[in-house]
Design an enzyme around this catalytic site. Structure first.
Site, mmCIF file in Angstrom:
data_model
loop_
_atom_site.group_PDB
_atom_site.id
_atom_site.type_symbol
_atom_site.label_atom_id
_atom_site.label_comp_id
_atom_site.label_asym_id
_atom_site.label_seq_id
_atom_site.Cartn_x
_atom_site.Cartn_y
_atom_site.Cartn_z
ATOM 1 N N SER A 69 0.814 -1.219 0.000
ATOM 2 C CA SER A 69 0.000 0.000 0.000
ATOM 3 C C SER A 69 0.843 1.261 0.000
ATOM 4 C CB SER A 69 -0.838 0.067 1.293
ATOM 5 O OG SER A 69 -2.078 -0.481 1.113
ATOM 6 N N HIS A 114 -3.650 0.170 -4.725
ATOM 7 C CA HIS A 114 -2.999 -0.999 -5.307
ATOM 8 C C HIS A 114 -3.231 -0.978 -6.816
ATOM 9 C CE1 HIS A 114 -2.228 -3.097 -1.456
ATOM 10 N NE2 HIS A 114 -3.250 -2.374 -1.075
ATOM 11 N N HIS A 118 -4.957 -9.767 -1.686
ATOM 12 C CA HIS A 118 -5.150 -9.937 -0.243
ATOM 13 C C HIS A 118 -6.184 -11.017 0.047
ATOM 14 C CE1 HIS A 118 -3.467 -5.824 -0.411
ATOM 15 N NE2 HIS A 118 -2.923 -6.147 0.742
ATOM 16 N N TYR A 134 -8.296 -10.905 2.417
ATOM 17 C CA TYR A 134 -9.587 -10.297 2.777
ATOM 18 C C TYR A 134 -10.433 -9.931 1.557
ATOM 19 C CZ TYR A 134 -7.111 -5.838 1.998
ATOM 20 O OH TYR A 134 -6.377 -4.817 1.456
ATOM 21 N N GLU A 135 -9.842 -9.962 0.378
ATOM 22 C CA GLU A 135 -10.634 -9.710 -0.833
ATOM 23 C C GLU A 135 -11.464 -10.935 -1.202
ATOM 24 O OE1 GLU A 135 -8.294 -7.214 -3.929
ATOM 25 O OE2 GLU A 135 -6.783 -8.186 -2.689
ATOM 26 N N ALA A 193 2.407 -1.918 4.466
ATOM 27 C CA ALA A 193 2.036 -0.910 5.450
ATOM 28 C C ALA A 193 1.565 -1.695 6.675
ATOM 29 C CB ALA A 193 0.908 -0.051 4.905
ATOM 30 N N MET A 228 -2.122 -7.036 7.227
ATOM 31 C CA MET A 228 -3.063 -7.952 6.569
ATOM 32 C C MET A 228 -2.467 -8.634 5.341
ATOM 33 S SD MET A 228 -6.387 -5.460 6.696
ATOM 34 C CE MET A 228 -6.649 -4.357 8.100
ATOM 35 N N SER A 229 -1.155 -8.724 5.289
ATOM 36 C CA SER A 229 -0.528 -9.361 4.112
ATOM 37 C C SER A 229 0.722 -10.106 4.551
ATOM 38 C CB SER A 229 -0.168 -8.272 3.087
ATOM 39 O OG SER A 229 0.848 -7.430 3.597
ATOM 40 N N ASN A 253 0.813 3.782 11.215
ATOM 41 C CA ASN A 253 -0.027 4.256 12.321
ATOM 42 C C ASN A 253 0.326 3.432 13.547
ATOM 43 O OD1 ASN A 253 -1.572 2.165 10.446
ATOM 44 N ND2 ASN A 253 -2.248 1.806 12.554
ATOM 45 N N HIS A 285 -7.920 4.174 6.579
ATOM 46 C CA HIS A 285 -7.042 3.907 5.433
ATOM 47 C C HIS A 285 -6.373 5.187 4.924
ATOM 48 C CE1 HIS A 285 -5.413 1.594 2.170
ATOM 49 N NE2 HIS A 285 -5.962 2.388 1.270
HETATM 50 N N1 HPA Z 1 -3.545 -3.003 11.284
HETATM 51 C C1 HPA Z 1 -3.558 -3.858 10.234
HETATM 52 N N2 HPA Z 1 -3.115 -3.545 9.041
HETATM 53 C C2 HPA Z 1 -2.606 -2.315 8.873
HETATM 54 C C3 HPA Z 1 -2.557 -1.376 9.906
HETATM 55 C C4 HPA Z 1 -3.060 -1.754 11.185
HETATM 56 O O1 HPA Z 1 -3.050 -0.986 12.163
HETATM 57 N N3 HPA Z 1 -1.993 -0.255 9.397
HETATM 58 C C5 HPA Z 1 -1.709 -0.518 8.097
HETATM 59 N N4 HPA Z 1 -2.069 -1.765 7.764
#
Ligand code: HPA
Length: 271
Positions: free
Chosen positions: A31, A62, A84, A86-87, A114, A212-213, A236, A247
């Site tokens: 990302s 993406h 991903h 989750y898709e 990310a 998530m990857s 973050n 996001h």
């Molecule tokens: N959690 C999960 N996936 C992420 C996060 C998060 O805080 N930040 C960026 N991708």
């Protein structure tokens, strides 16, 4: 079901027909980090949608294309965007591009993402060298029949993140005067961000960052015998450590540090 090795033959002969030759490194750009692919020289770009056996990705940030060419003097094949879990894709679909990298002859991959910072000493915008992972997705891309020509039934994960590459990245970061945090990446399925309770759990379990990857891709890399360098951009602080998550913040932070990220990866490739 079509055998994986047969699918890969179709994919690699398609890619070779498009002019993709020797590959040293596969790059998986997370990302907001896809811009690195724009610096590839003599680039050949192919949308994921054209590649046999690739799924179609539609997440904001993406782009979804393969870019082949030269970066820092190395032959690279970059995935600008990734699939991903989750898709709704299976883990096998998510990791198919890693299989493709191995099949086309790459010896190594650089995986980037990310991630949310769990370690309390991290600050958004930090880069983190991934030294290990915890697969908390509840799934594994190697579940099912093992095709012996693809890799072993029970792959060793002790050195999944190649220590020699970690050492190079540390040295390069030092030379560039860039703070490179390091730690354990814990992979969740998403698409929800974690709850504050899940983040407290992840910290107790030994996570420094969550995302998530990556974990399924690195499992397949280990299975395929690919060496791995992993780098997270801490976009973050994880849930419960700051007010709310979204996001847009993830994208804003990658935007801010992408210059540093690109320089680190390029210099590491050159080393
Ligand atoms: N959690 C999960 N996936 C992420 C996060 C998060 O805080 N930040 C960026 N991708």
């Amino acid at each position: 079901m079509t055998k994986l090795s047969e699918m890969l033959k179709e994919t690699t002969s398609f890619l070779k027909g498009k002019g993709i030759g020797e590959v040293d490194f596969g790059l998986i750009l997370g990302s907001g980090l896809g811009e690195l692919a724009d610096e590839i020289e003599d680039a050949i770009a192919i949308p994921f949608s054209e590649v046999p056996h690739f799924a179609v990705s539609a997440v904001v940030g993406h782009a979804g294309k393969l870019v082949y060419g030269t970066l820092s003097g190395k032959k690279v094949l970059a995935l600008q965007g990734r699939f991903h879990y989750y898709e709704g894709h299976s883990m096998q679909t998510v990791t198919y591009p890693v299989r493709m990298m191995a099949a086309i002859g790459a010896h190594s991959i650089i995986v980037t993402n990310a991630a949310g910072g769990v370690n309390e000493s991290f600050t958004p915008g930090n880069l983190m060298l991934i030294t290990d992972h915890i697969n908390f997705t509840g799934d594994n891309p190697l579940i099912g029949e093992n095709e012996e020509d693809m890799g072993p039934r029970f792959p060793d994960m002790s050195r999944a993140y190649t220590p020699e590459y970690a050492e190079i990245a540390r040295k390069v970061a030092k030379e560039q005067n860039v703070l490179l945090q390091e730690g354990v990446y814990m992979g969740f399925s998403g698409p929800t961000y974690e709850t504050p309770a899940e983040i407290r759990m992840s910290r107790v379990m030994g996570a420094d960052a969550v995302g998530m990857s990556t974990v399924s891709e690195v499992i397949v890399a280990a299975h395929s015998g690919l060496k791995v360098l992993g780098i997270s951009c801490i976009t973050n602080l994880a849930a419960g450590m700051q007010s709310t998550l979204n996001h847009a913040e993830v994208v804003e932070t990658t935007e801010r540090v992408k210059g540093q990220f690109k320089e680190l990866v390029k210099a590491t490739l050159a080393a």
